[in-house]
Design a protein around this motif. Structure first.
Motif, PDB file in Angstrom:
ATOM      1  N   ALA A  68     -67.174 -47.443  13.832  1.00 27.00           N
ATOM      2  CA  ALA A  68     -66.288 -46.315  14.108  1.00 27.00           C
ATOM      3  C   ALA A  68     -66.366 -45.326  12.965  1.00 27.00           C
ATOM      4  O   ALA A  68     -66.743 -45.653  11.849  1.00 27.00           O
ATOM      5  CB  ALA A  68     -64.846 -46.817  14.277  1.00 27.00           C
ATOM      6  N   ILE A  99     -61.458 -44.106  15.341  1.00 32.53           N
ATOM      7  CA  ILE A  99     -62.326 -43.733  16.455  1.00 32.53           C
ATOM      8  C   ILE A  99     -62.917 -45.004  17.042  1.00 32.53           C
ATOM      9  O   ILE A  99     -63.601 -45.761  16.354  1.00 32.53           O
ATOM     10  CB  ILE A  99     -63.462 -42.800  15.998  1.00 32.53           C
ATOM     11  CG1 ILE A  99     -62.891 -41.593  15.245  1.00 32.53           C
ATOM     12  CG2 ILE A  99     -64.290 -42.348  17.188  1.00 32.53           C
ATOM     13  CD1 ILE A  99     -61.983 -40.728  16.073  1.00 32.53           C
ATOM     14  N   LEU A 100     -62.622 -45.233  18.322  1.00 28.58           N
ATOM     15  CA  LEU A 100     -63.093 -46.438  19.003  1.00 28.58           C
ATOM     16  C   LEU A 100     -63.925 -46.042  20.220  1.00 28.58           C
ATOM     17  O   LEU A 100     -63.585 -45.096  20.930  1.00 28.58           O
ATOM     18  CB  LEU A 100     -61.917 -47.310  19.452  1.00 28.58           C
ATOM     19  CG  LEU A 100     -60.907 -47.712  18.365  1.00 28.58           C
ATOM     20  CD1 LEU A 100     -59.758 -48.487  18.990  1.00 28.58           C
ATOM     21  CD2 LEU A 100     -61.586 -48.530  17.285  1.00 28.58           C
ATOM     22  N   ALA A 101     -65.015 -46.782  20.459  1.00 34.46           N
ATOM     23  CA  ALA A 101     -65.863 -46.512  21.617  1.00 34.46           C
ATOM     24  C   ALA A 101     -66.466 -47.821  22.102  1.00 34.46           C
ATOM     25  O   ALA A 101     -66.327 -48.871  21.448  1.00 34.46           O
ATOM     26  CB  ALA A 101     -66.961 -45.515  21.262  1.00 34.46           C
ATOM     27  N   ASN A 102     -67.108 -47.748  23.244  1.00 36.68           N
ATOM     28  CA  ASN A 102     -67.718 -48.932  23.853  1.00 36.68           C
ATOM     29  C   ASN A 102     -68.666 -49.598  22.870  1.00 36.68           C
ATOM     30  O   ASN A 102     -69.562 -48.979  22.315  1.00 36.68           O
ATOM     31  CB  ASN A 102     -68.493 -48.509  25.110  1.00 36.68           C
ATOM     32  CG  ASN A 102     -68.830 -49.705  25.994  1.00 36.68           C
ATOM     33  OD1 ASN A 102     -68.838 -50.843  25.542  1.00 36.68           O
ATOM     34  ND2 ASN A 102     -69.105 -49.440  27.251  1.00 36.68           N
ATOM     35  N   HIS A 161     -67.406 -51.394  20.131  1.00 32.54           N
ATOM     36  CA  HIS A 161     -66.643 -51.731  18.940  1.00 32.54           C
ATOM     37  C   HIS A 161     -65.759 -52.947  19.191  1.00 32.54           C
ATOM     38  O   HIS A 161     -65.476 -53.323  20.335  1.00 32.54           O
ATOM     39  CB  HIS A 161     -65.783 -50.543  18.487  1.00 32.54           C
ATOM     40  CG  HIS A 161     -66.594 -49.407  17.950  1.00 32.54           C
ATOM     41  ND1 HIS A 161     -66.369 -48.102  18.288  1.00 32.54           N
ATOM     42  CD2 HIS A 161     -67.648 -49.394  17.097  1.00 32.54           C
ATOM     43  CE1 HIS A 161     -67.235 -47.327  17.663  1.00 32.54           C
ATOM     44  NE2 HIS A 161     -68.031 -48.094  16.941  1.00 32.54           N
ATOM     45  N   GLU A 198     -63.101 -49.183  28.527  1.00 32.71           N
ATOM     46  CA  GLU A 198     -63.514 -47.785  28.561  1.00 32.71           C
ATOM     47  C   GLU A 198     -62.967 -47.071  29.807  1.00 32.71           C
ATOM     48  O   GLU A 198     -62.488 -45.945  29.726  1.00 32.71           O
ATOM     49  CB  GLU A 198     -65.040 -47.692  28.537  1.00 32.71           C
ATOM     50  CG  GLU A 198     -65.559 -46.261  28.481  1.00 32.71           C
ATOM     51  CD  GLU A 198     -67.075 -46.213  28.422  1.00 32.71           C
ATOM     52  OE1 GLU A 198     -67.613 -45.195  27.964  1.00 32.71           O
ATOM     53  OE2 GLU A 198     -67.727 -47.183  28.852  1.00 32.71           O
ATOM     54  N   LYS A 202     -60.357 -43.825  29.891  1.00 27.51           N
ATOM     55  CA  LYS A 202     -60.602 -42.602  30.652  1.00 27.51           C
ATOM     56  C   LYS A 202     -59.430 -42.282  31.580  1.00 27.51           C
ATOM     57  O   LYS A 202     -59.060 -41.113  31.766  1.00 27.51           O
ATOM     58  CB  LYS A 202     -61.895 -42.734  31.458  1.00 27.51           C
ATOM     59  CG  LYS A 202     -63.162 -42.714  30.610  1.00 27.51           C
ATOM     60  CD  LYS A 202     -64.404 -42.811  31.475  1.00 27.51           C
ATOM     61  CE  LYS A 202     -65.670 -42.734  30.623  1.00 27.51           C
ATOM     62  NZ  LYS A 202     -66.892 -42.838  31.462  1.00 27.51           N
ATOM     63  N   ASP A 228     -63.573 -38.761  27.927  1.00 29.05           N
ATOM     64  CA  ASP A 228     -64.860 -39.207  27.403  1.00 29.05           C
ATOM     65  C   ASP A 228     -64.897 -40.709  27.139  1.00 29.05           C
ATOM     66  O   ASP A 228     -65.932 -41.247  26.731  1.00 29.05           O
ATOM     67  CB  ASP A 228     -65.211 -38.457  26.113  1.00 29.05           C
ATOM     68  CG  ASP A 228     -64.123 -38.587  25.053  1.00 29.05           C
ATOM     69  OD1 ASP A 228     -63.160 -39.356  25.256  1.00 29.05           O
ATOM     70  OD2 ASP A 228     -64.229 -37.899  24.009  1.00 29.05           O
ATOM     71  N   ILE A 286     -63.510 -42.329  24.765  1.00 30.20           N
ATOM     72  CA  ILE A 286     -63.490 -42.620  23.329  1.00 30.20           C
ATOM     73  C   ILE A 286     -62.075 -42.424  22.812  1.00 30.20           C
ATOM     74  O   ILE A 286     -61.459 -41.386  23.039  1.00 30.20           O
ATOM     75  CB  ILE A 286     -64.458 -41.696  22.573  1.00 30.20           C
ATOM     76  CG1 ILE A 286     -65.886 -41.919  23.072  1.00 30.20           C
ATOM     77  CG2 ILE A 286     -64.378 -41.938  21.068  1.00 30.20           C
ATOM     78  CD1 ILE A 286     -66.892 -40.952  22.478  1.00 30.20           C
ATOM     79  N   GLY A 291     -59.585 -41.481  20.150  1.00 26.64           N
ATOM     80  CA  GLY A 291     -59.484 -40.716  18.911  1.00 26.64           C
ATOM     81  C   GLY A 291     -58.027 -40.354  18.662  1.00 26.64           C
ATOM     82  O   GLY A 291     -57.111 -40.883  19.315  1.00 26.64           O
ATOM     83  N   THR A 313     -55.979 -39.395  21.777  1.00 25.77           N
ATOM     84  CA  THR A 313     -55.722 -40.530  22.704  1.00 25.77           C
ATOM     85  C   THR A 313     -54.719 -41.492  22.082  1.00 25.77           C
ATOM     86  O   THR A 313     -53.847 -42.041  22.795  1.00 25.77           O
ATOM     87  CB  THR A 313     -57.052 -41.241  23.000  1.00 25.77           C
ATOM     88  OG1 THR A 313     -57.980 -40.293  23.527  1.00 25.77           O
ATOM     89  CG2 THR A 313     -56.834 -42.339  24.027  1.00 25.77           C
TER      90      THR A 313
END
Length: 275
Positions: free
Chosen positions: A166, A211-214, A216, A247, A251, A262, A264, A266, A269
């Motif tokens: 991240a 910041i987290l995303a697919n 992590h 994810e 969304k 998106d 993600i 942040g 969110t």
């Protein structure tokens, strides 16, 4: 007047113009190639290539021919400069390598010139090139063999790079080398949701901007999963792993909050989740 062979059809017009002028000057001088070689210091075979359009004469050769023909070399040298640019563009390299003048005695007998002086490739040079090429090929082969041995010996090494961290560096990526079918062993998370100072917290992390995303994993992911479940959106299990189900849930909450969808997590969110 000499009967000249036709210049090569692919010859650049600027080089062709120089060759034609040199031919006329040579005819005007009335000298044979051997006599021209003796007067200029460049071999007869060299002049045969220059006047035949197969090689670009060096500047000094053009100037020497102008002197022999009794002509001011200024215009010829200007044509030579233009032809040099055209020749360099045509061959993708420097226009020409100046040939060293040969003594008059040798110029009068071009058959005794060395192979390098007449532009031919000597056997010794060819042998050196072949030896160098063979040595390079041998080094590449040995390097490849060593690389394969190292790879085979280290078969347990990680084959794929880990997923990106991240932006804040607080979330650890899920292991990329673990088989997909085998569940990862890790900490268990629980959701102890409570409202503090007007914001929701689930007891796993108090971050506001991670910041987290697919891909992590970590307590921040578990925190987001708990808050998604509190908002009535299923993120899957509370396992701290950001996968496709999480994810899709992110969304959905972004869409409900009017944010950029998106997937993600942040600062915006997080604000919607802790709202």
């Amino acid at each position: 007047m000499s009967r000249w062979a036709a210049l090569p059809a692919e010859l650049d017009p600027r080089v062709r113009q120089l060759a034609v002028r040199l031919r006329r000057l040579k005819d005007h001088s009335g000298l044979s190639l051997r006599q021209l070689a003796a007067r200029t210091g460049y071999s007869a075979k060299s002049w045969e290539r220059y006047l035949g359009g197969r090689s670009l004469p060096p500047r000094e050769a053009v100037e020497a021919l102008a002197r022999v023909g009794g002509e001011d070399p200024t215009r010829l040298l200007a044509l030579h400069e233009v032809a040099t640019d055209a020749w360099g563009n045509r061959h993708g390299a420097a226009a020409t390598v100046a040939e060293a003048p040969v003594p008059e005695a040798a110029a009068a007998q071009p058959e005794f010139l060395s192979a390098d002086a007449t532009g031919a490739r000597s056997p010794g040079r060819s042998l050196r090139i072949a030896l160098v090429a063979g040595a390079v090929a041998l080094v590449l082969a040995v390097s490849t063999a060593v690389f394969l041995v190292v790879r085979l010996a280290g078969g347990g090494a990680q084959e794929h790079p880990p997923a990106p961290l991240a932006a804040t560096g607080t979330s650890a990526p899920a292991s990329a080398s673990a088989p997909r079918s085998a569940p990862l062993e890790g900490p268990t998370y629980s959701c102890r949701v409570e409202r503090i100072d007007g914001r929701w917290y689930a007891g796993n992390s108090r971050t506001q901007d991670a910041i987290l995303a697919n891909g992590h994993a970590g307590p921040e992911v578990a925190e987001a999963q708990c808050l998604l479940r509190r908002a009535g959106i299923s993120p899957g299990g509370i396992d701290g792993i950001f996968g496709p189900v999480t994810e899709r849930a992110v969304k959905q909450v972004q869409k409900q909050a009017g944010l950029v969808v998106d997937g993600i997590v942040g600062p915006h969110t997080w604000k919607a989740l802790r709202g």
